[in-house]
Enzyme design. Structure first.
Site, PDB file in Angstrom:
ATOM      1  N   ASP A 254     -14.057 -12.078  35.398  1.00 56.03           N
ATOM      2  CA  ASP A 254     -13.573 -12.749  36.678  1.00 56.03           C
ATOM      3  C   ASP A 254     -12.194 -13.200  36.336  1.00 56.03           C
ATOM      4  O   ASP A 254     -11.752 -13.159  34.935  1.00 56.03           O
ATOM      5  CB  ASP A 254     -14.739 -13.901  36.459  1.00 56.03           C
ATOM      6  CG  ASP A 254     -14.200 -15.564  37.501  1.00 56.03           C
ATOM      7  OD1 ASP A 254     -13.872 -14.615  38.579  1.00 56.03           O
ATOM      8  OD2 ASP A 254     -14.490 -16.588  37.438  1.00 56.03           O
ATOM      9  N   SER A 255     -11.420 -13.511  36.820  1.00 61.72           N
ATOM     10  CA  SER A 255     -10.892 -14.713  36.901  1.00 61.72           C
ATOM     11  C   SER A 255      -9.786 -15.653  35.732  1.00 61.72           C
ATOM     12  O   SER A 255      -8.457 -16.447  35.477  1.00 61.72           O
ATOM     13  CB  SER A 255      -9.877 -15.327  38.544  1.00 61.72           C
ATOM     14  OG  SER A 255     -10.461 -15.953  38.620  1.00 61.72           O
TER      15      SER A 255
ATOM     16  N   CYS B 248     -16.066 -12.620  40.196  1.00 63.56           N
ATOM     17  CA  CYS B 248     -15.130 -13.193  41.590  1.00 63.56           C
ATOM     18  C   CYS B 248     -14.738 -12.186  42.953  1.00 63.56           C
ATOM     19  O   CYS B 248     -14.241 -11.303  42.734  1.00 63.56           O
ATOM     20  CB  CYS B 248     -13.741 -12.163  41.050  1.00 63.56           C
ATOM     21  SG  CYS B 248     -12.030 -13.022  41.122  1.00 63.56           S
ATOM     22  N   ASN B 249     -15.146 -13.075  43.303  1.00 60.64           N
ATOM     23  CA  ASN B 249     -15.161 -12.564  44.952  1.00 60.64           C
ATOM     24  C   ASN B 249     -13.434 -12.362  45.241  1.00 60.64           C
ATOM     25  O   ASN B 249     -13.752 -11.198  45.744  1.00 60.64           O
ATOM     26  CB  ASN B 249     -15.204 -13.832  46.303  1.00 60.64           C
ATOM     27  CG  ASN B 249     -16.868 -14.199  45.876  1.00 60.64           C
ATOM     28  OD1 ASN B 249     -17.741 -13.374  46.988  1.00 60.64           O
ATOM     29  ND2 ASN B 249     -17.055 -14.422  44.991  1.00 60.64           N
TER      30      ASN B 249
ATOM     31  N   GLU C 295     -12.922 -27.596  39.787  1.00 60.58           N
ATOM     32  CA  GLU C 295     -11.988 -27.306  38.262  1.00 60.58           C
ATOM     33  C   GLU C 295     -12.105 -28.231  37.559  1.00 60.58           C
ATOM     34  O   GLU C 295     -11.530 -28.891  36.487  1.00 60.58           O
ATOM     35  CB  GLU C 295     -11.293 -26.528  37.893  1.00 60.58           C
ATOM     36  CG  GLU C 295     -11.111 -24.991  38.501  1.00 60.58           C
ATOM     37  CD  GLU C 295     -10.990 -24.028  37.127  1.00 60.58           C
ATOM     38  OE1 GLU C 295     -10.471 -24.106  36.223  1.00 60.58           O
ATOM     39  OE2 GLU C 295     -11.056 -22.904  37.421  1.00 60.58           O
TER      40      GLU C 295
ATOM     41  N   CYS D 138     -17.384 -17.956  46.523  1.00 56.41           N
ATOM     42  CA  CYS D 138     -16.013 -18.013  45.904  1.00 56.41           C
ATOM     43  C   CYS D 138     -17.257 -18.284  44.366  1.00 56.41           C
ATOM     44  O   CYS D 138     -17.906 -19.091  44.604  1.00 56.41           O
ATOM     45  CB  CYS D 138     -15.197 -19.419  46.308  1.00 56.41           C
ATOM     46  SG  CYS D 138     -14.427 -19.467  44.638  1.00 56.41           S
TER      47      CYS D 138
ATOM     48  N   HIS E  60     -16.332 -20.660  41.697  1.00 55.12           N
ATOM     49  CA  HIS E  60     -16.511 -21.368  42.273  1.00 55.12           C
ATOM     50  C   HIS E  60     -17.515 -22.911  43.046  1.00 55.12           C
ATOM     51  O   HIS E  60     -18.164 -23.556  42.409  1.00 55.12           O
ATOM     52  CB  HIS E  60     -15.422 -23.142  42.293  1.00 55.12           C
ATOM     53  CG  HIS E  60     -14.009 -22.318  40.727  1.00 55.12           C
ATOM     54  ND1 HIS E  60     -13.546 -20.918  40.698  1.00 55.12           N
ATOM     55  CD2 HIS E  60     -13.394 -23.022  39.982  1.00 55.12           C
ATOM     56  CE1 HIS E  60     -12.725 -20.674  39.362  1.00 55.12           C
ATOM     57  NE2 HIS E  60     -12.723 -22.095  39.544  1.00 55.12           N
TER      58      HIS E  60
HETATM   59  N1  DGL Z   1     -12.763 -16.241  41.290  1.00 57.13           N
HETATM   60  C1  DGL Z   1     -12.118 -16.459  42.005  1.00 57.13           C
HETATM   61  C2  DGL Z   1     -13.016 -16.353  43.477  1.00 57.13           C
HETATM   62  O1  DGL Z   1     -14.078 -15.839  42.904  1.00 57.13           O
HETATM   63  C3  DGL Z   1     -11.829 -17.683  42.373  1.00 57.13           C
HETATM   64  C4  DGL Z   1     -11.001 -18.664  41.861  1.00 57.13           C
HETATM   65  C5  DGL Z   1      -8.963 -18.031  41.764  1.00 57.13           C
HETATM   66  O2  DGL Z   1      -9.076 -17.856  42.439  1.00 57.13           O
HETATM   67  O3  DGL Z   1      -9.134 -16.975  41.250  1.00 57.13           O
HETATM   68  O4  DGL Z   1     -12.394 -15.723  43.947  1.00 57.13           O
END
Ligand code: DGL
Length: 246
Positions: free
Chosen positions: A7-8, A70-71, A150, A180, A182
């Site tokens: 993930d990011s 991560c989407n 967050e 997403c 989150h």
């Molecule tokens: N993990 C990212 C997503 O699911 C969300 C946070 C980001 O923008 O990196 O798209």
């Protein structure tokens, strides 16, 4: 089976939570690119470059497959990752679309997709849903929800004006894809706001997908979780402690 989960940042832990609950992996190696988050506001080439660098990290481990939690990375980098990886790579977008099919709503019901700018811009959810026959699709980037999660903000006095900002005047959705990492942390609030809508969770969707494709099956064993990050792994561990224990 051992899975690499990418993930990011910390958000992918919502996907890890579903994976642990399903007991399909004996070990999960998680990498959060916390030094470069967010990916959702970056352009396609940057997200691809970052994702390929993360793939190199996973080459140090003996994993059976990789899940892109991560989407935004699933939207922009999945093809490149699949081309370069020596193991199978699974994203969360196709599983999310199949999860909509699984809830058996009519093809003309309203479907809302929410995600980062990158995910919505990629058009992938929209195209896959259209291909399957769904005709009333709305896709809205809602990047402001990421920092709110967050910050641990769940207060509806703060959230509702943000929901109104993004969703006011939209047709009432029958299904909402939380596109997403989150957003599952706002599931209850979103459910209250979109009364009667069915919410699609990327983590639960990928578990269903892996079982359905017979990639993995329940082994009823405890999943060992190893956490890595490009910076501040302590925060990642703290977030994991909070999110995974509830
Ligand atoms: N993990 C990212 C997503 O699911 C969300 C946070 C980001 O923008 O990196 O798209």
């Amino acid at each position: 089976m051992r899975a690499a989960v990418f993930d990011s940042g910390v958000g992918g832990l919502t996907v890890v939570k579903s994976l642990i609950k399903s007991s399909i992996f004996s070990e999960i190696i998680y990498y959060g690119d916390t030094a470069r988050v967010p990916y959702g506001n970056k352009d396609e080439n940057t997200v691809i470059r970052y994702s390929l660098e993360v793939l190199e990290f996973f080459n140090n481990f003996d994993v059976d497959l990789m899940i892109v939690a991560c989407n935004s990375a699933s939207a922009f980098a999945l093809e490149e990752l699949r081309r370069k990886a020596k193991f199978n790579v699974y994203g969360v977008i196709e599983p999310g679309v199949l999860a909509v099919e699984n809830i058996s709503i009519d093809y003309d019901e309203n479907i809302l997709i929410i995600g980062t700018n990158a995910t919505i811009k990629s058009n992938l959810y929209q195209e896959m849903l259209k291909k399957r026959g769904y005709s009333n699709i709305t896709a809205i980037p809602t990047p402001l929800l990421v920092p709110l999660v967050e910050e641990g903000i769940r207060d509806e006095k703060i959230l509702n004006p943000v929901f109104e900002h993004y969703f006011k005047g939209l047709p009432k959705p029958k299904a909402v894809i939380m596109g997403c990492t989150h957003f599952p942390l706002l599931k209850e609030e979103l459910e209250r706001y979109f009364a009667d809508a069915i919410l699609i969770h990327s983590g639960d969707a990928i578990v269903e997908y892996l079982k359905r494709e017979k990639v993995a099956k329940n082994n009823n064993k405890k999943t060992e979780l190893r956490l890595f990050a490009s910076e501040n792994v302590h925060r990642l561990k703290e977030v994991a402690h909070n999110w995974l224990s509830t």
